[in-house]
Scaffold this motif. Structure first.
Motif, PDB file in Angstrom:
ATOM      1  N   ARG A  99       0.831  -1.207   0.000  1.00 15.55           N
ATOM      2  CA  ARG A  99       0.000   0.000   0.000  1.00 15.55           C
ATOM      3  C   ARG A  99       0.864   1.254   0.000  1.00 15.55           C
ATOM      4  O   ARG A  99       0.532   2.250  -0.661  1.00 15.55           O
ATOM      5  N   LEU A 100       1.951   1.236   0.755  1.00 15.58           N
ATOM      6  CA  LEU A 100       2.835   2.405   0.797  1.00 15.58           C
ATOM      7  C   LEU A 100       3.390   2.703  -0.589  1.00 15.58           C
ATOM      8  O   LEU A 100       3.483   3.862  -1.004  1.00 15.58           O
ATOM      9  N   ILE A 101       3.753   1.664  -1.313  1.00 15.22           N
ATOM     10  CA  ILE A 101       4.301   1.843  -2.665  1.00 15.22           C
ATOM     11  C   ILE A 101       3.212   2.307  -3.634  1.00 15.22           C
ATOM     12  O   ILE A 101       3.404   3.260  -4.402  1.00 15.22           O
ATOM     13  N   ASP A 102       2.059   1.650  -3.570  1.00 14.92           N
ATOM     14  CA  ASP A 102       0.993   1.940  -4.536  1.00 14.92           C
ATOM     15  C   ASP A 102       0.316   3.294  -4.290  1.00 14.92           C
ATOM     16  O   ASP A 102      -0.032   4.006  -5.246  1.00 14.92           O
ATOM     17  N   ASP A 103       0.135   3.656  -3.013  1.00 12.14           N
ATOM     18  CA  ASP A 103      -0.683   4.827  -2.698  1.00 12.14           C
ATOM     19  C   ASP A 103       0.087   6.017  -2.144  1.00 12.14           C
ATOM     20  O   ASP A 103      -0.427   7.147  -2.144  1.00 12.14           O
ATOM     21  N   PHE A 104       1.311   5.788  -1.669  1.00 11.24           N
ATOM     22  CA  PHE A 104       2.038   6.876  -1.007  1.00 11.24           C
ATOM     23  C   PHE A 104       3.464   7.051  -1.528  1.00 11.24           C
ATOM     24  O   PHE A 104       4.293   7.666  -0.857  1.00 11.24           O
ATOM     25  N   GLY A 105       3.732   6.514  -2.698  1.00  9.04           N
ATOM     26  CA  GLY A 105       5.053   6.696  -3.286  1.00  9.04           C
ATOM     27  C   GLY A 105       6.176   6.086  -2.488  1.00  9.04           C
ATOM     28  O   GLY A 105       7.329   6.526  -2.573  1.00  9.04           O
ATOM     29  N   GLY A 106       5.868   5.066  -1.694  1.00  9.99           N
ATOM     30  CA  GLY A 106       6.885   4.398  -0.892  1.00  9.99           C
ATOM     31  C   GLY A 106       7.231   5.109   0.394  1.00  9.99           C
ATOM     32  O   GLY A 106       8.111   4.669   1.131  1.00  9.99           O
ATOM     33  N   GLU A 107       6.514   6.226   0.695  1.00 10.65           N
ATOM     34  CA  GLU A 107       6.794   6.997   1.904  1.00 10.65           C
ATOM     35  C   GLU A 107       5.715   6.748   2.962  1.00 10.65           C
ATOM     36  O   GLU A 107       4.546   6.550   2.639  1.00 10.65           O
ATOM     37  N   VAL A 108       6.117   6.778   4.210  1.00 16.46           N
ATOM     38  CA  VAL A 108       5.156   6.641   5.301  1.00 16.46           C
ATOM     39  C   VAL A 108       4.433   7.969   5.478  1.00 16.46           C
ATOM     40  O   VAL A 108       5.078   9.006   5.658  1.00 16.46           O
ATOM     41  N   PRO A 109       3.100   7.986   5.418  1.00 21.61           N
ATOM     42  CA  PRO A 109       2.362   9.254   5.527  1.00 21.61           C
ATOM     43  C   PRO A 109       2.420   9.831   6.931  1.00 21.61           C
ATOM     44  O   PRO A 109       2.658   9.103   7.908  1.00 21.61           O
ATOM     45  N   CYS A 110       2.184  11.123   7.027  1.00 19.71           N
ATOM     46  CA  CYS A 110       2.280  11.806   8.329  1.00 19.71           C
ATOM     47  C   CYS A 110       0.922  12.292   8.818  1.00 19.71           C
ATOM     48  O   CYS A 110       0.835  13.306   9.508  1.00 19.71           O
ATOM     49  N   SER A 111      -0.125  11.570   8.485  1.00 16.55           N
ATOM     50  CA  SER A 111      -1.444  11.887   9.035  1.00 16.55           C
ATOM     51  C   SER A 111      -2.026  10.627   9.666  1.00 16.55           C
ATOM     52  O   SER A 111      -1.773   9.510   9.189  1.00 16.55           O
ATOM     53  N   ARG A 112      -2.781  10.824  10.733  1.00 17.07           N
ATOM     54  CA  ARG A 112      -3.348   9.674  11.432  1.00 17.07           C
ATOM     55  C   ARG A 112      -4.301   8.903  10.529  1.00 17.07           C
ATOM     56  O   ARG A 112      -4.286   7.665  10.492  1.00 17.07           O
ATOM     57  N   ALA A 113      -5.131   9.607   9.786  1.00 15.43           N
ATOM     58  CA  ALA A 113      -6.098   8.926   8.924  1.00 15.43           C
ATOM     59  C   ALA A 113      -5.405   8.084   7.874  1.00 15.43           C
ATOM     60  O   ALA A 113      -5.803   6.943   7.606  1.00 15.43           O
ATOM     61  N   ALA A 114      -4.352   8.639   7.252  1.00 18.98           N
ATOM     62  CA  ALA A 114      -3.629   7.886   6.224  1.00 18.98           C
ATOM     63  C   ALA A 114      -2.929   6.678   6.826  1.00 18.98           C
ATOM     64  O   ALA A 114      -2.943   5.584   6.250  1.00 18.98           O
ATOM     65  N   LEU A 115      -2.331   6.846   7.991  1.00 22.17           N
ATOM     66  CA  LEU A 115      -1.663   5.719   8.640  1.00 22.17           C
ATOM     67  C   LEU A 115      -2.658   4.618   8.990  1.00 22.17           C
ATOM     68  O   LEU A 115      -2.391   3.433   8.776  1.00 22.17           O
ATOM     69  N   GLN A 116      -3.824   5.012   9.510  1.00 21.17           N
ATOM     70  CA  GLN A 116      -4.810   4.015   9.893  1.00 21.17           C
ATOM     71  C   GLN A 116      -5.460   3.328   8.689  1.00 21.17           C
ATOM     72  O   GLN A 116      -6.125   2.296   8.855  1.00 21.17           O
ATOM     73  N   SER A 117      -5.252   3.873   7.506  1.00 21.40           N
ATOM     74  CA  SER A 117      -5.764   3.209   6.308  1.00 21.40           C
ATOM     75  C   SER A 117      -4.884   2.036   5.896  1.00 21.40           C
ATOM     76  O   SER A 117      -5.276   1.238   5.037  1.00 21.40           O
ATOM     77  N   LEU A 118      -3.697   1.917   6.500  1.00 21.12           N
ATOM     78  CA  LEU A 118      -2.771   0.846   6.149  1.00 21.12           C
ATOM     79  C   LEU A 118      -3.168  -0.449   6.857  1.00 21.12           C
ATOM     80  O   LEU A 118      -3.639  -0.421   8.004  1.00 21.12           O
ATOM     81  N   PRO A 119      -2.981  -1.596   6.210  1.00 21.81           N
ATOM     82  CA  PRO A 119      -3.322  -2.883   6.837  1.00 21.81           C
ATOM     83  C   PRO A 119      -2.588  -3.082   8.160  1.00 21.81           C
ATOM     84  O   PRO A 119      -1.377  -2.852   8.256  1.00 21.81           O
ATOM     85  N   GLY A 120      -3.333  -3.461   9.198  1.00 22.81           N
ATOM     86  CA  GLY A 120      -2.733  -3.776  10.479  1.00 22.81           C
ATOM     87  C   GLY A 120      -2.337  -2.589  11.316  1.00 22.81           C
ATOM     88  O   GLY A 120      -1.716  -2.757  12.377  1.00 22.81           O
ATOM     89  N   VAL A 121      -2.673  -1.375  10.881  1.00 21.82           N
ATOM     90  CA  VAL A 121      -2.293  -0.164  11.623  1.00 21.82           C
ATOM     91  C   VAL A 121      -3.533   0.443  12.277  1.00 21.82           C
ATOM     92  O   VAL A 121      -4.430   0.915  11.593  1.00 21.82           O
ATOM     93  N   GLY A 122      -3.563   0.404  13.602  1.00 23.56           N
ATOM     94  CA  GLY A 122      -4.654   1.004  14.344  1.00 23.56           C
ATOM     95  C   GLY A 122      -4.268   2.368  14.878  1.00 23.56           C
ATOM     96  O   GLY A 122      -3.192   2.893  14.585  1.00 23.56           O
ATOM     97  N   ARG A 123      -5.134   2.937  15.688  1.00 21.84           N
ATOM     98  CA  ARG A 123      -4.907   4.289  16.201  1.00 21.84           C
ATOM     99  C   ARG A 123      -3.646   4.354  17.061  1.00 21.84           C
ATOM    100  O   ARG A 123      -2.882   5.311  16.982  1.00 21.84           O
ATOM    101  N   LYS A 124      -3.438   3.345  17.912  1.00 26.42           N
ATOM    102  CA  LYS A 124      -2.268   3.375  18.792  1.00 26.42           C
ATOM    103  C   LYS A 124      -0.976   3.362  17.988  1.00 26.42           C
ATOM    104  O   LYS A 124      -0.061   4.160  18.244  1.00 26.42           O
ATOM    105  N   THR A 125      -0.892   2.473  17.002  1.00 21.61           N
ATOM    106  CA  THR A 125       0.308   2.413  16.155  1.00 21.61           C
ATOM    107  C   THR A 125       0.515   3.734  15.426  1.00 21.61           C
ATOM    108  O   THR A 125       1.627   4.261  15.361  1.00 21.61           O
ATOM    109  N   ALA A 126      -0.561   4.279  14.869  1.00 27.70           N
ATOM    110  CA  ALA A 126      -0.465   5.563  14.165  1.00 27.70           C
ATOM    111  C   ALA A 126       0.041   6.657  15.095  1.00 27.70           C
ATOM    112  O   ALA A 126       0.910   7.456  14.719  1.00 27.70           O
TER     113      ALA A 126
END
Length: 214
Positions: A99-126
């Motif tokens: 998902r990071l490669i396909d949707d975010f250019g290989g970069e980790v996003p810096c918003s909670r909503a974008a992080l929580q859209s990633l598989p296995g990433v909940g609010r605490k991890t974000a």
């Protein structure tokens, strides 16, 4: 559950935390935003020590989403087999790398909503990633913070979300940046679940906990 402490008491508590450890850091080893995200995702129901032991070899060969995909699920499992729930976690790490490669250019996003859209990433991890990598005053409530918040009255709440809101609403703004780590470390090493070390606690006289140990 203790009552919410007043503002002046909270200021005094966090002033002591800051004096003892002005710039607290998380204990998960990482080299960039991606390895931090993976380490935090792997740490669910596992100790930081165990995760670090597994990821030292992993991050030496896969410290980007592209390298993680090249390693593959089986290759990832070979590194993290000692971590609980490793099969599900491996599946999530490979999926979030894609998902990071396909949707975010290989970069980790810096918003909670974008992080929580990633598989296995909940609010605490974000929140951990936002706090540790980007320095945002995000509060990731784990079992240590939940216990400390309720036992001391620093941030009481019946749910992790309620404790998170209590920290955001009541902890003085100038201490929000590091509140997450001060509370985790306090819960991990001093205000422990079964036998809190009240005798060496730096906020012993400010804490309303009735069952203090000697």
């Amino acid at each position: 559950m203790a009552r919410q402490l007043d503002y002046l008491t909270l200021r005094a508590i966090f002033a002591r935390f800051a004096a003892a450890d002005p710039a607290p850091e998380g204990e998960l080893e990482h080299t960039n935003a991606f390895t931090l995200l993976v380490a935090v995702a792997l740490s669910a129901q596992a100790t930081d020590v165990g995760v670090n032991r597994a990821t030292r070899g992993l991050f030496a060969v896969a410290d980007t989403p592209e390298k993680m995909l090249a390693l593959g699920e089986d290759g990832l499992i070979a590194h993290i087999r000692t971590i609980g729930l490793y099969r599900n976690k491996a599946r999530h790490v490979i999926a979030l790398s894609r998902r990071l490669i396909d949707d975010f250019g290989g970069e980790v996003p810096c918003s909670r909503a974008a992080l929580q859209s990633l598989p296995g990433v909940g609010r605490k991890t974000a929140n951990v990633v936002l706090n540790m990598w980007w320095g945002m005053p995000a509060q990731a409530v784990d079992t240590h913070i939940f216990r400390v918040g309720n036992r001391t009255g620093i941030a009481p709440g019946k749910t992790v979300d309620a404790v998170e809101r209590a920290i955001e609403d009541h902890v003085p703004a100038d201490y929000q940046r590091h509140a997450h780590h001060w509370l985790i470390l306090h819960g991990r090493y001093i205000c422990k679940a079964r036998k809190p070390a009240c005798g060496t606690c730096p906020i012993h006289d400010l804490c309303p906990f009735e069952e203090k140990t000697a």
